[in-house]
Design an enzyme around this catalytic site. Structure first.
Site, PDB file in Angstrom:
ATOM      1  N   ALA A  83      -4.188   7.853   1.854  1.00 19.56           N
ATOM      2  CA  ALA A  83      -3.127   7.853   0.844  1.00 19.56           C
ATOM      3  C   ALA A  83      -1.934   7.092   1.409  1.00 19.56           C
ATOM      4  CB  ALA A  83      -2.722   9.287   0.543  1.00 19.56           C
ATOM      5  N   GLY A  97      -7.711   9.832   2.680  1.00 17.77           N
ATOM      6  CA  GLY A  97      -8.222   9.582   1.327  1.00 17.77           C
ATOM      7  C   GLY A  97      -9.250   8.462   1.297  1.00 17.77           C
ATOM      8  N   GLU A 135     -12.390  10.210   2.212  1.00 14.59           N
ATOM      9  CA  GLU A 135     -12.692  11.134   1.104  1.00 14.59           C
ATOM     10  C   GLU A 135     -13.301  10.375  -0.080  1.00 14.59           C
ATOM     11  OE1 GLU A 135      -9.573  14.742   1.429  1.00 14.59           O
ATOM     12  OE2 GLU A 135      -8.650  12.741   1.310  1.00 14.59           O
ATOM     13  N   GLU A 154      -5.101  13.831   8.552  1.00 14.19           N
ATOM     14  CA  GLU A 154      -3.969  14.400   7.821  1.00 14.19           C
ATOM     15  C   GLU A 154      -3.178  15.428   8.638  1.00 14.19           C
ATOM     16  OE1 GLU A 154      -6.772  12.977   4.571  1.00 14.19           O
ATOM     17  OE2 GLU A 154      -6.903  13.741   6.609  1.00 14.19           O
TER      18      GLU A 154
HETATM   19  N1  T1G Z   1       0.370   4.749   4.273  1.00 11.13           N
HETATM   20  C1  T1G Z   1       1.389   3.844   4.285  1.00 11.13           C
HETATM   21  N2  T1G Z   1       1.526   2.848   5.229  1.00 11.13           N
HETATM   22  C2  T1G Z   1       0.576   2.779   6.155  1.00 11.13           C
HETATM   23  C3  T1G Z   1      -0.519   3.684   6.204  1.00 11.13           C
HETATM   24  C4  T1G Z   1      -0.606   4.705   5.199  1.00 11.13           C
HETATM   25  N3  T1G Z   1      -1.617   5.578   5.159  1.00 11.13           N
HETATM   26  N4  T1G Z   1      -1.281   3.357   7.274  1.00 11.13           N
HETATM   27  C5  T1G Z   1      -0.690   2.280   7.845  1.00 11.13           C
HETATM   28  N5  T1G Z   1       0.407   1.935   7.183  1.00 11.13           N
HETATM   29  C6  T1G Z   1       1.306   0.802   7.494  1.00 11.13           C
HETATM   30  C7  T1G Z   1       2.116   1.010   8.771  1.00 11.13           C
HETATM   31  O1  T1G Z   1       3.282   1.716   8.522  1.00 11.13           O
HETATM   32  C8  T1G Z   1       2.383  -0.428   9.203  1.00 11.13           C
HETATM   33  O2  T1G Z   1       3.420  -0.906   8.409  1.00 11.13           O
HETATM   34  C9  T1G Z   1       1.109  -1.149   8.798  1.00 11.13           C
HETATM   35  O3  T1G Z   1       0.499  -0.327   7.785  1.00 11.13           O
HETATM   36  C10 T1G Z   1       0.125  -1.327   9.913  1.00 11.13           C
HETATM   37  O4  T1G Z   1      -0.107  -0.069  10.524  1.00 11.13           O
HETATM   38  C11 T1G Z   1      -5.365  12.450   0.076  1.00 11.13           C
HETATM   39  C12 T1G Z   1      -3.319  13.034   1.847  1.00 11.13           C
HETATM   40  C13 T1G Z   1      -4.822   2.642   9.953  1.00 11.13           C
HETATM   41  C14 T1G Z   1      -5.183   3.275  12.315  1.00 11.13           C
HETATM   42  O5  T1G Z   1      -2.997   9.049   8.453  1.00 11.13           O
HETATM   43  O6  T1G Z   1      -3.346   5.652  11.572  1.00 11.13           O
HETATM   44  O7  T1G Z   1      -4.982  10.228   3.017  1.00 11.13           O
HETATM   45  O8  T1G Z   1       5.121  -1.249  10.122  1.00 11.13           O
HETATM   46  O9  T1G Z   1       0.894  -0.635  12.763  1.00 11.13           O
HETATM   47  O10 T1G Z   1      -2.052   0.037  14.762  1.00 11.13           O
HETATM   48  O11 T1G Z   1      -6.308  13.500   1.911  1.00 11.13           O
HETATM   49  O12 T1G Z   1      -1.972   2.659  10.647  1.00 11.13           O
HETATM   50  O13 T1G Z   1       3.711  -3.148   9.396  1.00 11.13           O
HETATM   51  O14 T1G Z   1       5.424  -2.146   7.845  1.00 11.13           O
HETATM   52  O15 T1G Z   1      -0.327   1.521  12.374  1.00 11.13           O
HETATM   53  O16 T1G Z   1      -3.706  -1.290  13.407  1.00 11.13           O
HETATM   54  C15 T1G Z   1      -4.192   9.595   6.069  1.00 11.13           C
HETATM   55  C16 T1G Z   1      -2.451   6.297   9.017  1.00 11.13           C
HETATM   56  C17 T1G Z   1      -3.077   9.552   5.084  1.00 11.13           C
HETATM   57  C18 T1G Z   1      -3.772   6.816   8.623  1.00 11.13           C
HETATM   58  C19 T1G Z   1      -4.010   1.138  11.717  1.00 11.13           C
HETATM   59  N6  T1G Z   1      -4.264   8.324   6.782  1.00 11.13           N
HETATM   60  N7  T1G Z   1      -2.536   4.956   9.577  1.00 11.13           N
HETATM   61  O17 T1G Z   1      -3.336   1.131  12.924  1.00 11.13           O
HETATM   62  O18 T1G Z   1      -1.578  -0.656  12.390  1.00 11.13           O
HETATM   63  S1  T1G Z   1      -2.926  11.097   4.248  1.00 11.13           S
HETATM   64  C20 T1G Z   1      -3.636   8.167   7.946  1.00 11.13           C
HETATM   65  C21 T1G Z   1      -2.963   4.762  10.851  1.00 11.13           C
HETATM   66  C22 T1G Z   1      -4.249  11.137   3.139  1.00 11.13           C
HETATM   67  C23 T1G Z   1      -5.612  12.396   1.550  1.00 11.13           C
HETATM   68  C24 T1G Z   1      -4.409  12.397   2.401  1.00 11.13           C
HETATM   69  C25 T1G Z   1      -2.902   3.369  11.371  1.00 11.13           C
HETATM   70  C26 T1G Z   1      -4.248   2.633  11.302  1.00 11.13           C
HETATM   71  P1  T1G Z   1       4.461  -1.891   8.971  1.00 11.13           P
HETATM   72  P2  T1G Z   1      -0.221   0.106  12.096  1.00 11.13           P
HETATM   73  P3  T1G Z   1      -2.691  -0.255  13.467  1.00 11.13           P
END
Ligand code: T1G
Length: 703
Positions: A65, A105, A108, A128
């Site tokens: 998400a 997500g 999921e 999450e």
């Molecule tokens: N939402 C918004 N922005 C995100 C994002 C996300 N989920 N993931 C990454 N970004 C942005 C980040 O801020 C950065 O932006 C750019 O992408 C590159 O990221 C319904 C509720 C995927 C392993 O927790 O762990 O799903 O600084 O520098 O090192 O159940 O990003 O360039 O402007 O980190 O290669 C669950 C979070 C959400 C994954 C890549 N998902 N992301 O790492 O790049 S909750 C997460 C990461 C959810 C559902 C629920 C990592 C990555 P900017 P980066 P990276």
């Protein structure tokens, strides 16, 4: 589906390919979920289409998400009309084609598809809990059905990114493609092969086999220490428990209720702040946008002591062949022995395989002569923390090592301009301050001398990321940013003893607050003699420096900490458990009496605030002087350099929770009571007057 939708449906013969194209990581941002639903409905309605593929454009499948949307009150579709539900109801099979990351997500949605195939380098997970929530798209109900409750519990309470080979073993993905395979083509081929299979294999229809009902309580016990003061990890366990005891839809409703409870909790807001702060810290706003870090392939480390050894391990751990140099064979052998012992401990703990240990050791090449490192392209000096030891080494390195190489120092406080001046390449010199143990602590403080070029700074920052560190930029000031902001904390904790506290009392407050260890126990681990060296140097440089007679007394008595089995605590032979020592209480009482300091009782809140407010005040001074880009960078340093509890966001974020005015008023009151060391910084006063939160503070331009 409008033309500028981040999702498109492409027909490839009888297969519909749903492409999610929302850079940089295809998070489920605005229009993405709607686009997927639209494409699914179109595919199901199109008589030519027999099956569909869900795939991500660019570098990843769906990374979850859009975290930026949480806590904004953004409306979410109700259960039954979300992408997962539409996938469940699809009349035609959908194959999830995974590369890069399928997280939250993203996974999921993939588990709501009927089949999942992946490239070998992909990672899947439900992280999450790391942002203070739980999977809210059916992950807590579908993963136990695919991988079993035990594996699901581990993945969901850790948030770990799982490599696809393991995901295949766990039954999460159906097929892992060979290296180099064309994912899209393979997915279309796969979809054709399964297009007519009925009934469609829906994960929701699978049963859950609960072999050991005790796993839920066992998991609660196992996470108790790291999950204290938090809620999300326990809701994760309850949700998986629901998957094992309730029908699917009731489990989904339970999950949704937990999600609602957690989404905007203080814990979740702080962890989201930390997530984005860790991304922001990599950005260097005043460097030219097109500056590129230099690649490096031949790192060398000078000094095979504790820090040098840990730094060499960091390079080896991330695949680099690294040379480690020391003045004598004996010192080198001692250093290599320590490295081998550290790896052996990891093997014994099961966190490293024996063959991987051998591979990493084979990448570390001990050498004794400068000639052996003349071809290095990055050199990290990590010798004893004295200018008269470091300067000649920098002069020699400048003379011998190829002129294009970058010369970095692991100094934790010394003047980088003075070191750079020892060379004819001051533009290629910077500080790269690792935290002990260097192969474990994630923070790398990159220190910016006045003549360092943008390429040098970008290269040092990138070097940190390449060896698994979080790099943060700091100005060249005594103690740089991390240690300088921490120094008042280190003094205040000892001053509290003068007024009647005991080390174990202060440590209990900080452990209850969420620290893995109390500051006095940490002092014993690091060695009290090291701290004494630093105090001597500062007192020599600044006659007004606030001496710490109690701490000096312990060192005078040879109580250096764990290494002498006596420091602030006493230790049994071969055991690292700190035991309060009545001898220390007596020393404290005696020195305080000699200093004539009246004794009194303290509340836990006062102890906590005396320590942390002193650092908040210093952090404001550091921002005033333009030695840091953002208040959130200071938070990243405290999270990854000092073990500040992550679910509290960081030092400045935590202080914002109390409020800048209350922090200022308290510090101003202590200024009246205790004098100059509590003089409020100008920036703090200004923020309090304007009511501007710390995280919106505008530091002076970097210098
Ligand atoms: N939402 C918004 N922005 C995100 C994002 C996300 N989920 N993931 C990454 N970004 C942005 C980040 O801020 C950065 O932006 C750019 O992408 C590159 O990221 C319904 C509720 C995927 C392993 O927790 O762990 O799903 O600084 O520098 O090192 O159940 O990003 O360039 O402007 O980190 O290669 C669950 C979070 C959400 C994954 C890549 N998902 N992301 O790492 O790049 S909750 C997460 C990461 C959810 C559902 C629920 C990592 C990555 P900017 P980066 P990276």
């Amino acid at each position: 589906m409008s033309d500028n939708s981040p999702v498109r449906l492409e027909k490839q013969g009888d297969i519909g390919v749903i492409v999610v194209d929302y850079p940089p990581v295809n998070a489920l941002g605005p229009g993405v979920s709607e686009g997927i639903i639209d494409a699914l409905n179109k595919g199901n309605a199109d008589p030519d289409i027999r099956a569909m593929v869900l795939i991500g454009a660019g570098r990843s499948f769906i990374a979850g998400a859009d975290i930026r949307g949480f806590g904004t009150g953004r409306k979410r579709p109700p259960i039954g009309s979300r992408t997962y539900d539409v996938l469940d109801a699809s009349a035609k099979p959908v194959v999830a084609a995974i590369h890069g990351y399928a997280l939250g997500g993203g996974l999921e949605n993939a588990m709501a598809c009927h089949y999942r195939i992946a490239v070998p380098s992909a990672k899947v997970g439900l992280p999450e809990v790391q942002i203070g929530i739980l999977p809210g798209g059916g992950g807590t109900q579908r993963l136990p059905r695919l991988a079993g409750p035990k594996a699901a519990l581990e993945m969901i309470t850790s948030g770990r990114h799982v490599p696809t080979a393991e995901a295949k073993q766990l039954g999460i993905v159906n097929e892992v493609l060979p290296d180099g395979a064309d994912l899209r083509a393979a997915a279309i081929d796969y979809a054709r092969r399964i297009a007519d299979i009925r009934p469609l294999p829906r994960v929701r229809d699978l049963g859950v086999t609960l072999d050991d009902p005790g796993i839920f309580d066992a998991t609660r016990k196992a996470i108790a220490r790291r999950a204290r003061n938090q809620t999300a990890p326990y809701r994760c366990i309850e949700a998986v428990e629901a998957a094992c005891t309730l029908p699917f839809d009731e489990g989904i409703a339970r999950e949704a209720a937990f999600f609602q409870e957690l989404e905007n909790s203080a814990e979740a807001r702080a962890l989201r702040y930390a997530f984005f702060a860790e991304r922001e810290v990599a950005k260097l706003p005043d460097l030219p946008a097109d500056v590129k870090p230099h690649e490096f392939h031949a790192p060398a480390v000078i000094g095979a002591g504790t820090m040098g050894g840990g730094i060499a391990m960091s390079f080896a751990d991330f695949g680099y062949d690294v040379k480690i140099m020391d003045a004598t064979e004996e010192a080198l052998n001692r250093g290599m022995e320590r490295i081998r012992a550290n790896y052996a401990t990891s093997v014994k703990r099961g966190s490293l395989a024996q063959d991987e240990m051998e591979r990493r050791l084979a990448r570390i090449h001990p050498v004794t002569g400068y000639d052996d490192i003349k071809d290095a392209d990055v050199v990290v000096e990590a010798v004893f923390e004295r200018m008269d030891v470091k300067k000649p080494i920098f002069a020699k390195l400048d003379e011998v090592v190829n002129p294009d190489a970058f010369l970095f120092s692991n100094t934790s406080a010394l003047d980088m301009d003075e070191l750079a001046a020892e060379t004819k390449r001051p533009d290629k010199v910077a500080g790269t301050h690792f935290f002990s143990p260097a192969n474990v602590m994630k923070l790398l403080e990159v220190v910016r001398p006045s003549q360092a070029s943008p390429e040098t700074l970008a290269t040092a920052m990138a070097m940190g990321r390449k060896i698994g560190k979080i790099s943060a930029m700091a100005g060249n000031t005594d103690g740089f940013v991390a240690n300088r902001s921490r120094a008042p904390f280190n003094s205040e904790m000892v001053i509290l003893l003068e007024e009647g506290c005991l080390p174990e009392q202060v440590d209990k407050v900080m452990v209850d607050f969420g620290y893995p260890m109390g500051p006095f126990a940490v002092g014993d681990l690091a060695g009290l003699d090291i701290g004494a060296e630093g105090r001597k140097r500062r007192a020599a440089a600044n006659p007004n420096y606030r001496k710490l007679p109690i701490a000096d007394k312990l060192v005078e008595l040879g109580r250096y900490g764990q290494k002498t089995s006596a420091g602030w605590y006493r230790y049994e032979k071969g055991d690292r458990t700190p035991h309060p020592d009545p001898d220390v209480a007596a020393i404290i009482k005696k020195v305080a009496a000699e200093m004539g300091v009246p004794q009194r009782d303290f509340t836990e809140q006062e102890i906590l605030r005396r320590l942390l407010f002193s650092s908040v005040n210093e952090a404001c001074r550091i921002m005033e002087e333009g030695k840091v880009y953002r208040a959130s960078d200071i938070d990243v340093m405290w999270l990854h350099g000092f073990g500040f509890p992550r679910y509290r966001g960081g030092l400045m974020y935590w202080a914002d929770g109390i409020g800048v005015r209350e922090v200022y008023n308290q510090i101003a009151a202590w200024h009246q009571q205790y004098g100059e060391r509590w003089a409020p910084s100008r920036l703090l006063r200004e923020l309090a007057e304007s009511g501007t939160p710390f995280r919106e503070a505008k530091p002076a331009p970097f210098r």
